[in-house]
Design an enzyme around this catalytic site. Structure first.
Site, PDB file in Angstrom:
ATOM      1  N   HIS A 443       0.810  -1.221   0.000  1.00 59.73           N
ATOM      2  CA  HIS A 443       0.000   0.000   0.000  1.00 59.73           C
ATOM      3  C   HIS A 443       0.843   1.270   0.000  1.00 59.73           C
ATOM      4  O   HIS A 443       0.307   2.371  -0.193  1.00 59.73           O
ATOM      5  CB  HIS A 443      -0.953   0.002   1.202  1.00 59.73           C
ATOM      6  CG  HIS A 443      -2.295   0.615   0.892  1.00 59.73           C
ATOM      7  ND1 HIS A 443      -2.478   1.551  -0.083  1.00 59.73           N
ATOM      8  CD2 HIS A 443      -3.528   0.385   1.431  1.00 59.73           C
ATOM      9  CE1 HIS A 443      -3.752   1.909  -0.120  1.00 59.73           C
ATOM     10  NE2 HIS A 443      -4.419   1.203   0.779  1.00 59.73           N
ATOM     11  N   ARG A 444       2.135   1.160   0.225  1.00 57.44           N
ATOM     12  CA  ARG A 444       3.003   2.326   0.071  1.00 57.44           C
ATOM     13  C   ARG A 444       3.137   2.717  -1.395  1.00 57.44           C
ATOM     14  O   ARG A 444       3.332   3.897  -1.730  1.00 57.44           O
ATOM     15  CB  ARG A 444       4.403   2.035   0.633  1.00 57.44           C
ATOM     16  CG  ARG A 444       4.469   1.737   2.110  1.00 57.44           C
ATOM     17  CD  ARG A 444       5.865   1.320   2.507  1.00 57.44           C
ATOM     18  NE  ARG A 444       6.313   0.127   1.784  1.00 57.44           N
ATOM     19  CZ  ARG A 444       7.527  -0.407   1.900  1.00 57.44           C
ATOM     20  NH1 ARG A 444       8.422   0.164   2.690  1.00 57.44           N
ATOM     21  NH2 ARG A 444       7.844  -1.480   1.213  1.00 57.44           N
TER      22      ARG A 444
END
Length: 472
Positions: A443-444
């Site tokens: 999700h980064r």
């Protein structure tokens, strides 16, 4: 009596900065005569099983390590008795002639020897001198020690009788990592009594395990924890309530990588169930064509192609988080990783530049990758550099899961089993071929919208292969 010398071969770095390897088996024995690049051992790194070729032509004088031993890169593993002019010359330099008269002096008028080519330590055969192309050398290999290089100028060459053997004892003060340090006689004593040296505390210099340490261990009655010859600590025979197996090799590397990935990258997993009946029908048609005759076509083949097309539309899933430089690295190529279950544990070899392959070429690459992985012969280079991965859990009858990212990658797609299920089709309920896709992403690097669009693209292609025409 010919002029010979002893040369050590130290374990090289077999790729990607690996620090140790396990000796699985020796293909030679003491006294055997070997040729340059003859396979002398099979070793297992943290990533793959590799055949180790000989860097010298000569006679095996000593095998420093036994099968099942984990050896650090740079440690001597075998000694050769070779002619005093044998062995590789330093790369890019001509090897001086070593002609010697009975008095130990160079013969007068002798011409310098032709340049020597360094043997291929991790390749598959000696370099052919007649080739006009430059030789390919393995990267990151430590230089092989040449015992003759330390002979003072003008000194007579070392003369060794054929029956002589040089035993190199462990030296105090030399770090050896996690592997227990001991001398060859002590290791033999331990093997003879079934003692696992990892359980023995060394009292010698720098933790060296001595003969007295092994004998004290035996006196204390702790030999019940001794290792089996094949590397299994306890065989679990009659009366045994547990079996202990050392964590090493591929499984040790996989465990460390998965823990690092799980606690470094924030994982998000999304699921999509798709009617893949049109894809199954397409596979049946392709198998009957001349182009794909003899090729193994599976749902994984079409899914891999769908992933490659979807990545071209959603490049954030083909990227890496560079923590050191605080950068996001987006790859303009795809090295597609395929998770493979092998007898030695999970590996994820990758197909280099998979984005440039046709469906036929991709099918061939997948078949070769699977055969190589099952045989344990995947090259270390093929286990690194992946940009995104697929894991096919459907072959085990599993519908969905939450796969963990391969370290350094932004996404991994799990393919579920293809099942015949009642499904809504053209306003009615029909029996259709259905598959669940599970996508985990970092999700980064990947927002929910980007991950969802990618998964929707893959699903759309598998649900209706003709949709590719609208995407490329």
């Amino acid at each position: 009596m010919s002029v010979t010398m002893i040369k050590e071969f130290r374990l090289p770095d077999l790729g990607e900065g690996l620090t140790e390897s396990e000796i699985l088996s020796w293909k030679v024995a003491v006294g055997d005569t070997v040729s340059l690049n003859q396979v002398i051992a099979e070793v297992e790194t943290a990533k793959a099983v590799v055949e180790l070729p000989s860097p010298f032509a000569g006679v095996i004088r000593e095998l420093h390590e036994q099968p099942g031993t984990v050896v650090e890169v740079g440690k001597p593993i075998v000694s050769f008795e070779v002619a005093d002019d044998a062995g590789p010359a330093p790369a890019g330099h001509a090897a001086p002639s070593r002609g010697v008269t009975p008095a130990g002096q160079r013969a007068s008028g002798e011409e310098p020897a032709a340049p020597k080519r360094e043997p291929n330590l991790v390749g598959y055969g000696a370099v052919v001198e007649s080739s006009g192309r430059p030789a390919r050398r393995p990267r990151n290999l430590p230089p092989v020690e040449r015992s003759g290089d330390t002979t003072p100028a003008g000194a007579a060459p070392v003369r060794i009788e054929p029956a002589e053997t040089i035993v190199i004892e462990a030296r105090a003060g030399v770090p050896s990592g996690d592997r227990p340090r001991s001398t060859p006689p002590v290791r033999k004593l331990a093997r003879d009594h079934g003692v696992d040296l990892a359980l023995v505390t060394g009292t010698g210099p720098a933790g060296l395990i001595t003969r007295e340490d092994v004998q004290e261990f035996l006196r204390q009655g702790s030999a019940g924890q001794a290792a089996a010859p094949a590397g299994q600590k306890r065989a679990g025979g009659q009366g045994e309530r547990e079996t202990r197996t050392p964590i090493k090799g591929v499984r040790k590397h996989t465990a460390a990588a998965m823990v690092s990935s799980a606690f470094t990258a924030p994982h998000v997993t999304e699921f999509l169930t798709v009617d893949v009946t049109p894809s199954m029908e397409l596979l049946a048609k392709l198998r009957g064509t001349r182009t794909f005759a003899g090729l193994k076509l599976t749902p994984l083949t079409l899914a891999a192609k769908a992933v490659l097309i979807a990545l071209s539309r959603n490049p954030s899933l083909n990227s890496r988080w560079d923590e050191a430089n605080q950068e996001i690295v987006t790859f303009n190529y795809v090295n597609l990783g395929i998770a493979a279950a092998t007898p030695r544990g999970l590996t994820v070899p990758n197909i280099k530049d998979a984005h440039a392959l046709t469906l036929e070429q991709l099918a061939e690459a997948l078949a070769l990758l699977a055969d190589t992985a099952r045989s344990g012969k995947t090259a270390p280079a093929d286990l690194s550099g992946g940009t995104m991965s697929i894991t096919n859990i459907g072959v085990f009858g599993i519908d969905a899961g939450t796969p963990i990212l391969n370290p350094g990658e932004a996404a991994i797609l799990a393919l579920g089993a293809v099942r015949s299920m009642p499904w809504e089709y053209r306003g009615e309920v029909a029996l259709r071929q259905v598959m669940t896709l599970s996508l985990s992403f970092d999700h980064r690097l990947v927002d929910g919208e980007q991950g969802s669009r990618f998964l929707a693209d893959v699903g759309a292609i598998l649900a209706e292969p003709g949709m590719v025409l609208t995407m490329v």
